[in-house]
Write an enzyme that holds these catalytic residues in place. Structure first.
Site, mmCIF file in Angstrom:
data_model
loop_
_atom_site.group_PDB
_atom_site.id
_atom_site.type_symbol
_atom_site.label_atom_id
_atom_site.label_comp_id
_atom_site.label_asym_id
_atom_site.label_seq_id
_atom_site.Cartn_x
_atom_site.Cartn_y
_atom_site.Cartn_z
ATOM 1 N N ASP A 14 38.917 8.869 -15.721
ATOM 2 C CA ASP A 14 38.980 9.055 -14.260
ATOM 3 C C ASP A 14 38.792 7.754 -13.474
ATOM 4 O O ASP A 14 37.922 7.677 -12.586
ATOM 5 C CB ASP A 14 37.928 10.071 -13.816
ATOM 6 C CG ASP A 14 37.947 11.342 -14.640
ATOM 7 O OD1 ASP A 14 39.046 11.842 -14.926
ATOM 8 O OD2 ASP A 14 36.870 11.835 -14.994
ATOM 9 N N GLU A 60 44.914 18.705 -9.643
ATOM 10 C CA GLU A 60 43.669 18.036 -9.293
ATOM 11 C C GLU A 60 43.936 16.540 -9.121
ATOM 12 O O GLU A 60 45.073 16.095 -9.105
ATOM 13 C CB GLU A 60 42.608 18.271 -10.382
ATOM 14 C CG GLU A 60 42.997 17.757 -11.752
ATOM 15 C CD GLU A 60 41.983 18.114 -12.832
ATOM 16 O OE1 GLU A 60 41.129 18.994 -12.590
ATOM 17 O OE2 GLU A 60 42.056 17.527 -13.929
#
Length: 323
Positions: free
Chosen positions: A48, A216
């Protein structure tokens, strides 16, 4: 009389050859193409990547941390920061936050998922999703930690009140200093304006309309007056791995116009990216599983990103494993 033309022609040829040789010698070496490797962090598992360039001229990456032995994403418990001055050599600034430092957090810890960071008026604001109850899936909050430094001394100040229990925070600070907050998961993407304190929403969050197959990992950047919202989709048809898509707008809160896929799936079940300009080049950050060969032990990567003349993003070429 000797012919002058042949002498001149020979002189021109010699000068041309010398000029060509000199041009080749002076051509700058592309160190990125020569020395860059992916993944660029190899001593621990990271995912991430949220990439930002701050006032000191360095590029910083805020990453989550996959912990062994892997057990889905629920063991993720810490955040680390890495920085570079050349996109080749990286400094590990160490851990900046873990679940045990979050007083309102889930008693069992874990679940420190994809973060982001923003800077305003001398303060760095670190945003992170974390549940507040043992029942994690319905109790997500977006925590905020602050520091006067970009890679250390962060202290949790609380969380953003009054928003839905969604993950993946993203904060975009526009050229005029106004800040916008985005979050999303499970097919829902929302955005809103932040108050000057960077910890409260100014007004109401609104649905980001016009996105196709949003899953997302919302990320917003701006180039030549155009706003880009990039995100992870709901997996491709072939191997059920995420692709990265994007949309554009003339406003930071849309409506958005879908533009396409800018990154094909990696070898990891998930993907989560950020896009940033650094020293004249644009880069796409993402993660894969090329080191571990395991979906939940991921490693952060970066590759160059480019645009067409009309501002569309070209498909990113992944260079995993390149030495």
């Amino acid at each position: 009389m000797k012919p002058v033309f042949s002498i001149a022609a020979g002189l021109v040829f010699v000068l041309s050859a010398c000029s060509s040789k000199k041009s080749e010698e002076e051509k700058p070496v592309d160190l990125w193409a020569k020395e860059h490797k992916n993944p660029f962090i190899t001593h621990m598992y990271t995912a991430d990547p949220s990439a930002h360039v701050w006032a000191d001229g360095r590029l910083y990456v805020y990453a989550s941390h996959d912990i062994e032995p892997p057990r889905g994403c629920d063991l993720m418990d810490q955040y680390h920061v890495f920085s570079t001055n050349d996109m080749i050599n990286w400094t590990d600034h160490g851990e900046i936050l873990r679940a045990s430092q979050v007083s309102w957090g889930r008693p069992d810890g874990g679940f420190m998922w994809a973060p982001d960071c923003a800077y305003k008026n001398g303060t760095y604001y670190f945003y992170f999703p974390h549940p507040s109850e043992t029942e994690w899936n319905t109790s997500w909050k977006i925590g905020v930690a602050t520091s006067k430094k970009p890679a250390s001394d962060f202290t949790v100040q609380g969380y953003i009140p009054g928003i839905d229990p969604l993950i993946d925070p993203c904060v975009f600070v526009d050229d005029d200093g106004k800040a916008y907050f985005y979050q999303g998961g499970g097919g829902v993407c929302k955005g809103g304006k932040l108050k000057d304190n960077m910890m409260e929403i100014d007004g109401a969050m609104q649905n980001m309309t016009g996105l196709v197959d949003f899953h997302e990992a919302a990320w917003v950047h701006k180039r030549n007056g155009i706003y880009y919202l990039s995100y992870s989709d709901n997996h491709d048809e072939a191997n059920l791995h995420n692709r990265m898509r994007y949309a554009t707008s003339n406003s930071p809160l849309g409506p958005w116009t879908y533009r396409g896929i800018y990154m094909d799936p990696t070898d990891s079940y998930t993907n989560h990216g950020s896009i940033v300009e650094f020293k004249g080049n644009w880069y796409a950050f993402y993660h894969n599983s090329s080191i571990s060969k395991h979906d939940w032990l991921r490693s952060i990567c970066a590759d160059r990103l480019s645009y067409t003349e009309n501002g569309l993003i070209k498909k990113v070429v992944q260079t995993a494993g390149k030495k």
